[in-house]
Design a protein around this motif. Structure first.
Motif, PDB file in Angstrom:
ATOM      1  N   THR A 115      31.627  26.842  45.683  1.00  0.00           N
ATOM      2  CA  THR A 115      32.895  26.127  45.813  1.00  0.00           C
ATOM      3  C   THR A 115      32.752  25.086  46.914  1.00  0.00           C
ATOM      4  O   THR A 115      32.258  25.397  48.005  1.00  0.00           O
ATOM      5  CB  THR A 115      34.046  27.084  46.163  1.00  0.00           C
ATOM      6  OG1 THR A 115      34.207  28.044  45.119  1.00  0.00           O
ATOM      7  CG2 THR A 115      35.348  26.320  46.353  1.00  0.00           C
TER       8      THR A 115
ATOM      9  N   LYS B 224      28.835  28.224  38.737  1.00  0.00           N
ATOM     10  CA  LYS B 224      27.548  28.909  38.823  1.00  0.00           C
ATOM     11  C   LYS B 224      26.443  27.940  39.228  1.00  0.00           C
ATOM     12  O   LYS B 224      26.373  26.806  38.741  1.00  0.00           O
ATOM     13  CB  LYS B 224      27.193  29.561  37.486  1.00  0.00           C
ATOM     14  CG  LYS B 224      25.893  30.358  37.529  1.00  0.00           C
ATOM     15  CD  LYS B 224      25.576  30.994  36.176  1.00  0.00           C
ATOM     16  CE  LYS B 224      24.247  31.759  36.232  1.00  0.00           C
ATOM     17  NZ  LYS B 224      23.920  32.378  34.918  1.00  0.00           N
TER      18      LYS B 224
ATOM     19  N   LYS C 285      27.992  31.622  43.035  1.00  0.00           N
ATOM     20  CA  LYS C 285      29.154  30.855  42.621  1.00  0.00           C
ATOM     21  C   LYS C 285      29.516  29.940  43.789  1.00  0.00           C
ATOM     22  O   LYS C 285      29.798  30.413  44.888  1.00  0.00           O
ATOM     23  CB  LYS C 285      30.316  31.775  42.256  1.00  0.00           C
ATOM     24  CG  LYS C 285      30.079  32.577  40.986  1.00  0.00           C
ATOM     25  CD  LYS C 285      31.294  33.405  40.613  1.00  0.00           C
ATOM     26  CE  LYS C 285      31.067  34.146  39.292  1.00  0.00           C
ATOM     27  NZ  LYS C 285      32.245  34.965  38.911  1.00  0.00           N
TER      28      LYS C 285
ATOM     29  N   LYS D 174      29.583  32.380  46.988  1.00  0.00           N
ATOM     30  CA  LYS D 174      30.135  33.700  46.699  1.00  0.00           C
ATOM     31  C   LYS D 174      29.209  34.421  45.734  1.00  0.00           C
ATOM     32  O   LYS D 174      28.600  33.808  44.867  1.00  0.00           O
ATOM     33  CB  LYS D 174      31.531  33.545  46.080  1.00  0.00           C
ATOM     34  CG  LYS D 174      32.282  34.835  45.840  1.00  0.00           C
ATOM     35  CD  LYS D 174      33.664  34.526  45.256  1.00  0.00           C
ATOM     36  CE  LYS D 174      34.452  35.783  44.962  1.00  0.00           C
ATOM     37  NZ  LYS D 174      35.775  35.473  44.353  1.00  0.00           N
ATOM     38  N   GLN D 175      29.082  35.716  45.917  1.00  0.00           N
ATOM     39  CA  GLN D 175      28.224  36.546  45.071  1.00  0.00           C
ATOM     40  C   GLN D 175      26.805  35.976  45.018  1.00  0.00           C
ATOM     41  O   GLN D 175      26.201  35.851  43.956  1.00  0.00           O
ATOM     42  CB  GLN D 175      28.814  36.659  43.660  1.00  0.00           C
ATOM     43  CG  GLN D 175      30.186  37.320  43.625  1.00  0.00           C
ATOM     44  CD  GLN D 175      30.781  37.344  42.228  1.00  0.00           C
ATOM     45  OE1 GLN D 175      30.094  37.163  41.223  1.00  0.00           O
ATOM     46  NE2 GLN D 175      32.086  37.586  42.151  1.00  0.00           N
TER      47      GLN D 175
ATOM     48  N   LYS E 228      34.602  24.621  41.919  1.00  0.00           N
ATOM     49  CA  LYS E 228      35.328  25.827  42.302  1.00  0.00           C
ATOM     50  C   LYS E 228      34.726  27.025  41.588  1.00  0.00           C
ATOM     51  O   LYS E 228      34.888  27.192  40.384  1.00  0.00           O
ATOM     52  CB  LYS E 228      36.815  25.691  41.954  1.00  0.00           C
ATOM     53  CG  LYS E 228      37.673  26.845  42.456  1.00  0.00           C
ATOM     54  CD  LYS E 228      39.145  26.584  42.201  1.00  0.00           C
ATOM     55  CE  LYS E 228      40.008  27.706  42.775  1.00  0.00           C
ATOM     56  NZ  LYS E 228      41.436  27.467  42.529  1.00  0.00           N
ATOM     57  N   GLU E 229      33.950  27.798  42.352  1.00  0.00           N
ATOM     58  CA  GLU E 229      33.263  28.981  41.842  1.00  0.00           C
ATOM     59  C   GLU E 229      32.437  28.638  40.592  1.00  0.00           C
ATOM     60  O   GLU E 229      32.473  29.335  39.588  1.00  0.00           O
ATOM     61  CB  GLU E 229      34.248  30.125  41.565  1.00  0.00           C
ATOM     62  CG  GLU E 229      34.916  30.636  42.825  1.00  0.00           C
ATOM     63  CD  GLU E 229      35.633  31.965  42.625  1.00  0.00           C
ATOM     64  OE1 GLU E 229      35.542  32.536  41.524  1.00  0.00           O
ATOM     65  OE2 GLU E 229      36.259  32.443  43.603  1.00  0.00           O
TER      66      GLU E 229
END
Length: 418
Positions: A222, A261, A220, A196-197, A258-259
């Motif tokens: 996960t 970095k 991020k 993500k991102q 989980k998310e």
């Protein structure tokens, strides 16, 4: 999209490519191109399997076709002088036992001017020197990209957009690419990695026979859809609270990806000058999850004799830091009888996690090979690897007790483009 449907669609251009290459009924012409590799891979080891990154199984002391074989088709449709559409489908063995088709690229490209272009859709993730053509065997000297560095990022593409700027300064061409988006990719079985991102910057300079490239990506991460991982995290938290081992709760929080970095930075150099071929990359991965922080690199050199190109490469993957397994081997006197068996089961579960434990995943590989361009757009390759795992199973999969290596891996491959 269902993989069987994708595979069927992939076969259509092979049946009637001429129909796709012609402009009919006012529709723009569609150009069909493709690539593929037919390969046989084997090892001298029966206690572990050699596989490419993200593959759930590989080759042992038997000959397998699925490790290095693939087939890709690409469709390009120019609409006008500034707009075009591209799609690419790849058939290979990845995170499942059987062959499947995946949509690698699917984007619209807008040419803003002679120096600037924008792509929107599913685009390649620019984190390696050969990101855009890592699966095109014909475009690469070696039979396969070194796993020591190319296993460190599980994503090949993202759903989002990128912008590319290119300009020449004298004899030097500078290219910069910025990509942003997200992706979900299978790792093995029920385990998926979700990015993500994701933001990636790739800058390269080409001067004559030399290419220098630098890149950085962050995201991020996960790890999800894993029953075994969720069970382990829940068990650590329950045991930590029930038996008063607070370090188990801390360990559970570290393992739960989980998310979290993650960053990946790399530097590469390539040269093809006077029959001398050189290529090298260096990379560092850092994460806030249980996935190890690593340093990886390789160097490859070869010399072209007419249509033959023998080469040698050395690759290295080193663990910089890892989550420490803090599960006690046994419980102190006075604890319930079930405590020690519970700790032993949880400790074994932590050790089984991929890329967990000091040294897990570390290895070096020495490779010798030869490429023979015996026909137009076709090359035959043979390669022998000597893989040495360190302090664990290295990157081998399905390892049995007692496996330590080293392992000799052999492969022959026929690469082609059309």
């Amino acid at each position: 999209m269902n993989k069987k449907i994708l595979a069927s669609l992939l076969a259509l251009p092979l049946v009637a490519p001429a129909a796709f290459a012609q402009e009919t009924s006012g529709f723009p012409a569609v150009k069909i191109s493709g690539f593929g590799t037919g390969a046989l891979t084997w090892t001298n080891e029966d206690r572990a399997e050699f596989a490419r990154p993200n593959q759930v199984s590989g080759a042992a002391d038997n000959v397998r076709t699925g490790v290095d074989s693939n087939l890709g088709l690409q469709a390009d449709m120019p609409v006008n002088s500034w707009l075009s559409f591209t799609g690419q489908v790849l058939v290979r063995k990845d995170a499942e036992e059987h062959y499947g088709a995946e949509l690698g690229w699917a984007f619209a490209k807008a040419r803003i001017n002679d120096n600037l272009s924008v792509r929107v859709g599913r685009v390649g993730l620019p984190v390696f020197m050969i990101s855009d053509y890592r699966n095109v065997g014909y475009a690469n000297t070696m039979l396969r990209p070194p796993a020591e560095i190319y296993s460190q990022v599980p994503f090949n593409s993202i759903d989002g957009a990128d912008i590319t700027w290119q300009n020449s300064f004298g004899d030097t061409t500078l290219t910069s690419q910025l990509a942003y988006g997200g992706v979900k990719s299978p790792l093995s079985g029920d385990i998926h990695a979700k990015g993500k991102q994701i933001a990636a910057l790739n800058v390269s300079a080409e001067h004559g026979p030399f290419i220098l490239r630098a890149g950085h990506a962050q995201a991020k991460i996960t790890v999800e859809d894993s029953t075994s991982l969720n069970t382990l995290v829940g068990g650590l938290r329950a045991a930590g609270a029930g038996y008063g081992f607070t370090q188990l709760v801390t360990l559970a929080n570290e393992i739960e990806a989980k998310e979290k970095k993650a960053t990946f930075s790399s530097l590469g150099l390539a040269m093809d000058w006077n029959n001398i071929v050189l290529q090298t990359e260096y990379a560092k991965r850092k994460t806030k999850a249980y996935i190890n922080d690593t340093t990886s690199w390789y160097v490859m050199g070869g010399y072209r004799f007419g249509k033959f190109l023998p080469y040698y490469s050395h690759a290295n993957l080193k663990i910089d830091s890892a989550v420490v397994n803090t599960v006690p081997a046994a419980c102190p006197a006075g604890y319930p009888a079930a405590c020690t068996p519970t700790m032993q089961a949880l400790g074994a579960g932590v050790r089984r996690l991929p890329n967990t434990g000091v040294g897990q995943g570390e290895q070096t590989t020495d490779s010798i090979g030869i490429r023979w361009d015996f026909a137009s757009s076709v090359a035959l390759k043979a390669q022998i690897d000597r893989v040495k795992p360190k302090n664990g199973n290295g990157l081998f999969v399905n390892a049995k007790p007692g496996f330590t290596g080293p392992v000799t891996v052999g492969a022959v491959a026929l690469d082609f483009v059309f």
